[in-house]
Design a protein around this motif. Structure first.
Motif, PDB file in Angstrom:
ATOM      1  N   THR A   1       0.811  -1.230   0.000  1.00 10.97           N
ATOM      2  CA  THR A   1       0.000   0.000   0.000  1.00 10.97           C
ATOM      3  C   THR A   1       0.841   1.275   0.000  1.00 10.97           C
ATOM      4  OG1 THR A   1      -0.160  -0.122   2.427  1.00 10.97           O
ATOM      5  CG2 THR A   1      -1.949  -1.136   1.146  1.00 10.97           C
ATOM      6  N   GLY A   2       2.161   1.152   0.020  1.00 12.37           N
ATOM      7  CA  GLY A   2       3.010   2.329  -0.101  1.00 12.37           C
ATOM      8  C   GLY A   2       3.357   3.027   1.195  1.00 12.37           C
ATOM      9  N   TYR A   3       3.231   2.360   2.331  1.00 11.14           N
ATOM     10  CA  TYR A   3       3.615   2.930   3.620  1.00 11.14           C
ATOM     11  C   TYR A   3       2.930   4.265   3.911  1.00 11.14           C
ATOM     12  CZ  TYR A   3       7.325  -0.515   4.379  1.00 11.14           C
ATOM     13  OH  TYR A   3       8.019  -1.675   4.593  1.00 11.14           O
ATOM     14  N   VAL A   4       1.680   4.411   3.520  1.00 10.66           N
ATOM     15  CA  VAL A   4       0.990   5.673   3.794  1.00 10.66           C
ATOM     16  C   VAL A   4       0.365   5.675   5.187  1.00 10.66           C
ATOM     17  CG1 VAL A   4       0.512   6.105   1.358  1.00 10.66           C
ATOM     18  CG2 VAL A   4      -1.165   4.854   2.721  1.00 10.66           C
TER      19      VAL A   4
ATOM     20  N   VAL B   1       8.103   7.654  -1.359  1.00 10.21           N
ATOM     21  CA  VAL B   1       7.051   8.652  -1.601  1.00 10.21           C
ATOM     22  C   VAL B   1       6.120   8.077  -2.668  1.00 10.21           C
ATOM     23  CG1 VAL B   1       6.521  11.016  -2.256  1.00 10.21           C
ATOM     24  CG2 VAL B   1       8.639  10.509  -1.009  1.00 10.21           C
ATOM     25  N   SER B   2       4.999   7.551  -2.225  1.00  7.90           N
ATOM     26  CA  SER B   2       4.072   6.877  -3.128  1.00  7.90           C
ATOM     27  C   SER B   2       3.220   7.902  -3.876  1.00  7.90           C
ATOM     28  CB  SER B   2       3.156   5.945  -2.333  1.00  7.90           C
ATOM     29  OG  SER B   2       2.306   6.703  -1.489  1.00  7.90           O
ATOM     30  N   PRO B   3       2.607   7.482  -4.982  1.00  9.72           N
ATOM     31  CA  PRO B   3       1.689   8.387  -5.688  1.00  9.72           C
ATOM     32  C   PRO B   3       0.580   8.924  -4.786  1.00  9.72           C
ATOM     33  CG  PRO B   3       2.199   6.482  -7.047  1.00  9.72           C
ATOM     34  CD  PRO B   3       2.797   6.214  -5.708  1.00  9.72           C
ATOM     35  N   GLU B   4       0.128   8.105  -3.837  1.00  9.09           N
ATOM     36  CA  GLU B   4      -0.921   8.557  -2.919  1.00  9.09           C
ATOM     37  C   GLU B   4      -0.430   9.712  -2.058  1.00  9.09           C
ATOM     38  OE1 GLU B   4      -3.718   6.593   0.581  1.00  9.09           O
ATOM     39  OE2 GLU B   4      -2.907   5.316  -0.991  1.00  9.09           O
ATOM     40  N   MET B   5       0.824   9.627  -1.613  1.00  9.39           N
ATOM     41  CA  MET B   5       1.378  10.713  -0.803  1.00  9.39           C
ATOM     42  C   MET B   5       1.533  11.994  -1.613  1.00  9.39           C
ATOM     43  SD  MET B   5       4.355   8.852   1.412  1.00  9.39           S
ATOM     44  CE  MET B   5       4.054   7.423   2.456  1.00  9.39           C
TER      45      MET B   5
ATOM     46  N   SER C   1      -0.345  12.905  -4.081  1.00 10.81           N
ATOM     47  CA  SER C   1      -1.607  13.328  -4.687  1.00 10.81           C
ATOM     48  C   SER C   1      -1.993  14.728  -4.213  1.00 10.81           C
ATOM     49  CB  SER C   1      -2.724  12.338  -4.337  1.00 10.81           C
ATOM     50  OG  SER C   1      -3.026  12.408  -2.960  1.00 10.81           O
ATOM     51  N   TRP C   2      -2.744  15.441  -5.052  1.00 15.20           N
ATOM     52  CA  TRP C   2      -3.175  16.781  -4.689  1.00 15.20           C
ATOM     53  C   TRP C   2      -4.015  16.771  -3.421  1.00 15.20           C
ATOM     54  CZ3 TRP C   2      -2.440  21.505  -4.100  1.00 15.20           C
ATOM     55  CH2 TRP C   2      -3.476  22.410  -3.834  1.00 15.20           C
ATOM     56  N   ALA C   3      -4.844  15.729  -3.249  1.00 16.93           N
ATOM     57  CA  ALA C   3      -5.694  15.650  -2.053  1.00 16.93           C
ATOM     58  C   ALA C   3      -4.839  15.596  -0.793  1.00 16.93           C
ATOM     59  CB  ALA C   3      -6.610  14.430  -2.133  1.00 16.93           C
ATOM     60  N   ASN C   4      -3.743  14.835  -0.834  1.00 21.00           N
ATOM     61  CA  ASN C   4      -2.888  14.723   0.343  1.00 21.00           C
ATOM     62  C   ASN C   4      -2.097  16.006   0.571  1.00 21.00           C
ATOM     63  OD1 ASN C   4      -1.978  12.927   2.500  1.00 21.00           O
ATOM     64  ND2 ASN C   4       0.021  13.047   1.510  1.00 21.00           N
ATOM     65  N   VAL C   5      -1.600  16.604  -0.523  1.00 21.60           N
ATOM     66  CA  VAL C   5      -0.871  17.871  -0.394  1.00 21.60           C
ATOM     67  C   VAL C   5      -1.789  18.962   0.149  1.00 21.60           C
ATOM     68  CG1 VAL C   5       0.296  19.693  -1.682  1.00 21.60           C
ATOM     69  CG2 VAL C   5       0.787  17.292  -2.201  1.00 21.60           C
TER      70      VAL C   5
END
Length: 528
Positions: free
Chosen positions: A258-261, A439-443, A445-449
């Motif tokens: 899951t990318g360590y989020v 740094v995964s794509p989820e991290m 992402s604009w929503a996370n930023v």
């Protein structure tokens, strides 16, 4: 697994009560976030909701987010409630409101299981864990939803194995509005600390879910929007060390997938410091916090409360060992012990300085039913039934002296400069030891930023501009910004703001000196 063999469908309203303002629920942090309004989703009610017969409609309401409305009660055919001692008055109030609509109300969970006499107005008392009593409750409601003539007490004798538990109904909770996610791997603890009711309620032989269940729950939590920090609510994560070691490789594989989020946290006994093989796997699984019941730095007091496991390693050495694996220690501390002396408060503050632990839940001793402490004090005539006090224990030291010492400790330990110094140490000597996650794509992402920017804006405005400890904050914040440590800045400030705000209220007598005290600082809710 769900309850089976019941044909009649019933509409069930599950209501979780408000928390009284508490040191451990972080409510003063919520205005700094991007919409958090409550602490953790309640495992118990969400588990019951998932165990209901599949064709039974269910509605879940956490009154920390919104109150149950008249429309909710009019929809329901029966109401389920669960909670802890600190929520006693709120639970009784839910019962009163449900009775205004002539609905039968059932209560389960740790408080009623320990103290059934606290809840005389409820129609059904569910004492114990998920099992035969739960099935009997469903059967009775399927037959008849009129209120029984007298209270019915249903006690679990045959517990459902945790390996057969359904996935909690996380989809019913508004996951993104919680400060932390919650998950349960085991129940019970092998130790018998004098003040603790866990062995009496849940047993000394920890019962377990399978690693596959835990991974499925983590996936469900992610799907429901809970991706930040998930807390294992187990009474002792290493109560069964072999099982913990078997689970950890699954958690590591899940984090890689899951990318360590998601950060993980848990509760464990201090002797975990003697198990580097467990700590290393927890480090790989991205555990970032361990709540440890240190209780007191006084060896004589630890021996008196039968907390010998805390003496298997020197306490400060144990804390440093855990820190070296990138995990911050959160500590439980008790004041008002029989071994306390007039200088105990000063010794505790010295321990805070030496340990560099930022967050210590400092409580006055409270005797809980189903504990050896309760039995000993009851026999000695030292239990006090006075809701105007912060503890039900007749201390050996004068009561006012103990309370004043607690207030002084809260004031000094959470003085902003001291607290941020401890967080600075954690950033540089503990957080720096954490696994370097990709740094995964989820991290990215604009929503996370955007979420991070919203939190930073709130912190800078509400703490850095409007706050009463601005100088201390900016000294800490600029140090973090120079190092590019935005994560440390956000995580430390979110928690520190709550601790400082709560401690100021506590030191001036506006907060309870025990998380277990039923004395409310807010207006009491009506109860039958």
């Amino acid at each position: 697994m769900r309850a089976e063999g019941i044909e009649t469908a019933r509409r069930i309203l599950c209501v979780f009560p408000r928390y009284t303002s508490s040191f451990g629920t972080f409510e003063y942090s919520y205005p700094l976030t991007d919409g958090v309004r409550a602490f953790m989703p309640p495992q118990g009610l969400l588990l019951i909701a998932a165990y209901l017969p599949e064709h039974w409609p269910v509605r879940f309401i956490d009154e920390n987010l919104r109150p149950a409305t008249q429309a909710d009660f009019e929809w329901a055919e029966a109401v389920f409630v669960s909670g802890m001692h600190i929520q006693r008055q709120q639970m009784n109030d839910i019962c009163r409101r449900a009775h205004d609509h002539d609905l039968p109300v059932a209560i389960g969970g740790p408080s009623v299981s320990a103290c059934p006499d606290y809840y005389p107005s409820f129609d059904y008392l569910h004492v114990g864990e998920l099992g035969d009593a739960t099935n009997e409750l469903f059967r009775r409601l399927a037959e008849d939803t009129t209120r029984p003539d007298r209270q019915v007490v249903l006690t679990t004798k045959d517990r459902l194995p945790m390996a057969d538990f359904p996935l909690p109904a996380y989809e019913l909770a508004e996951a993104k509005k919680y400060f932390l996610g919650s998950i349960q791997f085991s129940s019970g603890c092998p130790y018998q600390c004098e003040f603790c009711d866990i062995p009496g309620l849940y047993g000394r032989n920890p019962r377990l879910k399978t690693p596959q269940q835990i991974i499925a729950e983590l996936d469900k939590l992610r799907a429901c929007g809970m991706t930040d920090t998930i807390y294992f609510v187990d009474d002792n994560f290493i109560g069964n060390r072999k099982a913990a070691m078997e689970l950890l490789p699954h958690l590591i594989a899940w984090q890689k997938r899951t990318g360590y989020v998601t950060r993980l946290a848990c509760e464990a006994t201090l002797n975990i410091a003697k198990r580097p093989e467990i700590l290393e796997k927890m480090h790989e699984a991205f555990f970032v916090t361990i709540f440890v019941g240190i209780e007191t730095p006084d060896p004589d007091a630890l021996k008196a409360m039968h907390k010998d496991q805390n003496m298997m390693v020197p306490i400060l050495e144990g804390v440093r060992t855990i820190n070296s694996f990138g995990m911050e220690v959160v500590s439980g501390i008790i004041m008002g012990l029989d071994t306390d002396k007039p200088e105990t408060g000063k010794a505790l503050l010295s321990f805070v300085d030496e340990s560099r632990i930022p967050l210590l839940t400092i409580n006055l001793l409270q005797a809980l039913p189903k504990t050896p402490l309760w039995d000993r004090l009851e026999k000695a005539g030292r239990l006090i039934d006075d809701e105007g006090r912060d503890s039900n224990v007749q201390f050996l030291l004068p009561y006012e002296d103990v309370v004043n010492s607690w207030r002084k400790c809260m004031e000094v330990a959470y003085e902003p400069g001291k607290l941020f110094d401890r967080y600075r140490y954690q950033c540089e000597h503990t957080y720096a030891n954490r696994i370097k996650v990709p740094v995964s794509p989820e991290m990215k992402s604009w929503a996370n930023v955007r979420r991070g920017l919203v939190i930073l804006r709130n912190i800078f405005w509400k703490v850095g501009v409007l706050g009463t400890y601005r100088r201390v904050f900016w000294k800490f914040a600029l140090g973090r910004l120079k190092r590019g440590d935005i994560e440390g800045l956000i995580s430390a400030t979110l928690v520190a703001h709550h601790l400082i705000t709560f401690a100021r209220a506590a030191s001036s007598g506006r907060q309870n000196a025990s998380n277990y005290s039923i004395r409310l600082r807010e207006a009491s809710v009506p109860a039958e």
